[in-house]
Structure formats: structure tokens, C-alpha cells
Design an enzyme around this catalytic site. Structure first.
Site, short mmCIF file in Angstrom:
data_model
loop_
_atom_site.label_atom_id
_atom_site.label_comp_id
_atom_site.label_asym_id
_atom_site.label_seq_id
_atom_site.Cartn_x
_atom_site.Cartn_y
_atom_site.Cartn_z
N GLU A 107 2.90 -0.25 -3.39
CA GLU A 107 3.17 0.48 -2.15
C GLU A 107 4.55 1.15 -2.20
O GLU A 107 4.72 2.26 -1.67
CB GLU A 107 3.08 -0.45 -0.95
CG GLU A 107 1.70 -1.06 -0.73
CD GLU A 107 0.60 -0.02 -0.65
OE1 GLU A 107 0.86 1.10 -0.13
OE2 GLU A 107 -0.53 -0.31 -1.09
N ASP B 136 -6.78 5.70 -4.43
CA ASP B 136 -5.74 6.68 -4.72
C ASP B 136 -6.26 7.74 -5.68
O ASP B 136 -6.00 8.94 -5.51
CB ASP B 136 -4.52 6.00 -5.34
CG ASP B 136 -3.92 4.93 -4.43
OD1 ASP B 136 -4.05 5.07 -3.20
OD2 ASP B 136 -3.36 3.95 -4.96
#
Length: 250
Positions: free
Chosen positions: A59, A134
């Protein structure tokens, strides 16, 4: 958000305030409601420390690259609290509604999306399944850049990929579709290379975000920029923003 989506957000915030025994709905309630609506409800999952640390780097990679890209949307929140199917989340939103996006902005979006995978490679020299969504996001943007928005010199300013249906029904040749695939791969490879290089160059800032995340689990906008040692970008009024090429929202 549509009117119905806003109404749902207000209802969620009111429920949170009621559960806390409050007489009024506060901004904190709205923020938590927005997280629940957009990111999913928090899950009570106890992660091993090694997995928790890996998630923090993943993250932090998203967040740091989002802060480093010129003109990128501000990073609003980073969390390693599992929500929905995700082990962590990074939220970036623009200062105001945007309806057009240029090539540099879109490539910045791809670089940011690949930040988690790039961080895991830089720190652990591995790639995990945590980058699945992603990669889907990055690939979708790159395919639209090449196949719909004319952002590839090799393909040119033509529409190759329709919004629905089989492109072959439009008379698009297999050779042209192969060229589209090659260009998509080129864009992804270039963006991933830039993501890795930037994280290596700014490794101390990446570590700073990770340290703060492991301590607090969730960082708000001021805390994120402070942890990275990066100045929060100045807000530009909507009527003073530079003109951008108009393309649909990816």
C-alpha cells in the site's frame, strides 16, 4: 456520486452516528461511511506480522508513487485494515470532478496502480497474487489509451476496440489487434519500470510510510504526506486548472 449514492452515503453516516450514541452526524462519520461504501466493510482478520508488513509495503508503494506523479490526484487515505477482498487499501480522489484526462495523467494512474507490485519486488524481490486487481486496472487503462483514445503513435488516432462487441465485427484485422496488444504491453512495461526506479530512488520515503502504517494501521491525508516527507500539493481552483485533452473516464 448520483443522488441515490449520496443518499446511501448519508444513511450509512447516520447509522454510524446512531451506533456511537451521537446527537449529530460528524465529518468523521461521513469519512467512515465513504470508506465502507467505496472500499467495503472492515474485516476482523488477524494477519501474521510478516504478511502485515508486506501489505504495508504494497500500500505504501501505491501511495508514494501517487504522491510523486506530477498532477496526480491527492492521496486521501492509506490503510492496512482488511476490507472486502483486499488486505489493504489506498484511496486517491481529485479536488473536483474531472471529465478529461491526458496521456501523462493516465500513465501516472498506471504507475500508481503498479506501485504495490513494484514495492514488493523492490523490497522482497517477489511478486505475489496481491497485485491481481492492480494489474486489471492498469491493463484496462492502457488498452483504452491504445485502442480507443488514440494515444499510441504506432496504432494512430483510430478506434480499434469498441465499447462493446467483437472488434473483428468492425473489420479490424488480427494484425492490428496484435499491434494493440504489443502497444499495451509496451506502456505497461514502461510504467512498471518507472515505478520500480522511483521506489528504489525514494526508498527512505517508502520506509517512512510503512513505519507509520504499521504503527497506526490507517493514515489520513496529512499523516500520509508527513510520513513521506512530501509537501501536500497546493489546491488549484477548478477555473484555473490547465486545459486537458478530453477523453472518457477510464
Amino acid at each position: 456520486m448520483t443522488g441515490a449514492e449520496l443518499a446511501n452515503l448519508v444513511n450509512e453516516a447516520a447509522l454510524l452516528a446512531a451506533k456511537a450514541g451521537q446527537q449529530q452526524v460528524t465529518m468523521k462519520d461521513f469519512s467512515e461511511a465513504l470508506e465502507k461504501v467505496q472500499l467495503g466493510a472492515a474485516r476482523n482478520v488477524v494477519m501474521p506480522e510478516q504478511e502485515r508488513r508486506r501489505t504495508a509495503f504494497h500500500e505504501a508503494g501505491h501511495a508514494l508513487l501517487g504522491m510523486l506523479q506530477p498532477g496526480a490526484d491527492p492521496v486521501r487515505k492509506v490503510s492496512i485494515v482488511p476490507r472486502g477482498r483486499a488486505l489493504g487499501v489506498t484511496l486517491s480522489t481529485p479536488e473536483s470532478d474531472r471529465y478529461g484526462y491526458d496521456e501523462d495523467y493516465l500513465k501516472g494512474r498506471i504507475i500508481g496502480a503498479l506501485g504495490g507490485m513494484a514495492a514488493e519486488e523492490v523490497v522482497y524481490d517477489v511478486i505475489t497474487t496481491g497485485a491481481e486487481s492492480d494489474l486489471e486496472n492498469a491493463t484496462a487503462i492502457a488498452r483504452q489509451m491504445v485502442g480507443r483514445w488514440g494515444m499510441s503513435e504506432k496504432v494512430g488516432p483510430v478506434t480499434i476496440l469498441p465499447s462493446d462487441g467483437d472488434p473483428r465485427m468492425m473489420g479490424i484485422s488480427d494484425k492490428m489487434l496484435s499491434t494493440v496488444d504489443e502497444e499495451v504491453r509496451r506502456i505497461i512495461d514502461e510504467c512498471y519500470g518507472r515505478a520500480v526506479d522511483q521506489l528504489r530512488e525514494h526508498r527512505h520515503q517508502l520506509d517512512g510510510i510503512v513505519t507509520a502504517l504499521l504503527d497506526a494501521e490507517t493514515l489520513d491525508e496529512p499523516e500520509i504526506y508527513a510520513a513521506a516527507g512530501i509537501e501536500r500539493p497546493r489546491t488549484i481552483p477548478a477555473d484555473q486548472e490547465p486545459a486537458r485533452a478530453t477523453v472518457p473516464h477510464p
